[in-house]
Design a protein around this motif. Sequence first.
Motif, PDB file in Angstrom:
ATOM      1  N   LEU A  13      43.761  37.884  42.403  1.00 56.67           N
ATOM      2  CA  LEU A  13      42.990  38.518  41.351  1.00 56.67           C
ATOM      3  C   LEU A  13      41.644  37.835  41.189  1.00 56.67           C
ATOM      4  O   LEU A  13      41.538  36.612  41.232  1.00 56.67           O
ATOM      5  CB  LEU A  13      43.771  38.417  40.031  1.00 56.67           C
ATOM      6  N   TYR A  14      40.596  38.657  41.025  1.00 57.43           N
ATOM      7  CA  TYR A  14      39.272  38.152  40.692  1.00 57.43           C
ATOM      8  C   TYR A  14      38.785  38.912  39.473  1.00 57.43           C
ATOM      9  O   TYR A  14      38.875  40.131  39.425  1.00 57.43           O
ATOM     10  CB  TYR A  14      38.285  38.348  41.851  1.00 57.43           C
ATOM     11  N   GLN A  15      38.294  38.168  38.490  1.00 57.45           N
ATOM     12  CA  GLN A  15      37.823  38.800  37.265  1.00 57.45           C
ATOM     13  C   GLN A  15      36.483  38.212  36.864  1.00 57.45           C
ATOM     14  O   GLN A  15      36.266  37.010  36.921  1.00 57.45           O
ATOM     15  CB  GLN A  15      38.828  38.558  36.146  1.00 57.45           C
ATOM     16  N   SER A  16      35.570  39.110  36.485  1.00 56.25           N
ATOM     17  CA  SER A  16      34.278  38.706  35.929  1.00 56.25           C
ATOM     18  C   SER A  16      33.906  39.726  34.867  1.00 56.25           C
ATOM     19  O   SER A  16      34.663  40.671  34.605  1.00 56.25           O
ATOM     20  CB  SER A  16      33.208  38.667  37.027  1.00 56.25           C
ATOM     21  N   GLU A  17      32.749  39.578  34.254  1.00 53.70           N
ATOM     22  CA  GLU A  17      32.319  40.561  33.260  1.00 53.70           C
ATOM     23  C   GLU A  17      32.009  41.913  33.905  1.00 53.70           C
ATOM     24  O   GLU A  17      32.009  42.937  33.232  1.00 53.70           O
ATOM     25  CB  GLU A  17      31.106  40.044  32.497  1.00 53.70           C
ATOM     26  N   GLU A  18      31.740  41.932  35.201  1.00 53.25           N
ATOM     27  CA  GLU A  18      31.395  43.172  35.890  1.00 53.25           C
ATOM     28  C   GLU A  18      32.574  43.848  36.571  1.00 53.25           C
ATOM     29  O   GLU A  18      32.532  45.038  36.856  1.00 53.25           O
ATOM     30  CB  GLU A  18      30.308  42.921  36.950  1.00 53.25           C
ATOM     31  N   GLU A  19      33.637  43.094  36.906  1.00 49.86           N
ATOM     32  CA  GLU A  19      34.708  43.709  37.672  1.00 49.86           C
ATOM     33  C   GLU A  19      36.051  43.016  37.485  1.00 49.86           C
ATOM     34  O   GLU A  19      36.111  41.859  37.077  1.00 49.86           O
ATOM     35  CB  GLU A  19      34.371  43.732  39.161  1.00 49.86           C
ATOM     36  N   LEU A  20      37.081  43.768  37.779  1.00 43.52           N
ATOM     37  CA  LEU A  20      38.434  43.257  37.877  1.00 43.52           C
ATOM     38  C   LEU A  20      38.943  43.718  39.232  1.00 43.52           C
ATOM     39  O   LEU A  20      39.040  44.922  39.489  1.00 43.52           O
ATOM     40  CB  LEU A  20      39.321  43.809  36.767  1.00 43.52           C
ATOM     41  N   CYS A  21      39.242  42.792  40.107  1.00 42.34           N
ATOM     42  CA  CYS A  21      39.646  43.128  41.471  1.00 42.34           C
ATOM     43  C   CYS A  21      41.022  42.538  41.743  1.00 42.34           C
ATOM     44  O   CYS A  21      41.209  41.328  41.672  1.00 42.34           O
ATOM     45  CB  CYS A  21      38.622  42.571  42.461  1.00 42.34           C
ATOM     46  N   LEU A  22      41.978  43.431  42.036  1.00 38.63           N
ATOM     47  CA  LEU A  22      43.316  43.025  42.436  1.00 38.63           C
ATOM     48  C   LEU A  22      43.457  43.315  43.920  1.00 38.63           C
ATOM     49  O   LEU A  22      43.204  44.433  44.355  1.00 38.63           O
ATOM     50  CB  LEU A  22      44.384  43.803  41.668  1.00 38.63           C
ATOM     51  N   LYS A  23      43.857  42.327  44.677  1.00 39.29           N
ATOM     52  CA  LYS A  23      43.995  42.523  46.117  1.00 39.29           C
ATOM     53  C   LYS A  23      45.424  42.899  46.470  1.00 39.29           C
ATOM     54  O   LYS A  23      46.360  42.548  45.801  1.00 39.29           O
ATOM     55  CB  LYS A  23      43.587  41.247  46.850  1.00 39.29           C
TER      56      LYS A  23
END
Length: 71
Positions: A13-23
């Motif tokens: 998982l990668y999270q920032s104010e611009e995106e949430l990305c689940l691999k």
Amino acid sequence: MVVLVPDNINDWLYQSEEELCLKRCGYWISLAGEASTENQETVTVSIPRVNRFTVNALKSLMQCIARGEAL
């Protein structure tokens, strides 16, 4: 539902104010109507790879449930 995750859980998982990305990917299957089992330890369930858990799949599942249809 089964979700595959990378070997290193920190890569999932990668999270920032611009995106949430689940691999990786999730898959689903309905067990409604399947025979019960006496096995209390393990049960193998085969899930077809075409049953990817996507936004459209979730919408379709919810519509079937709302209409009272079997999955």
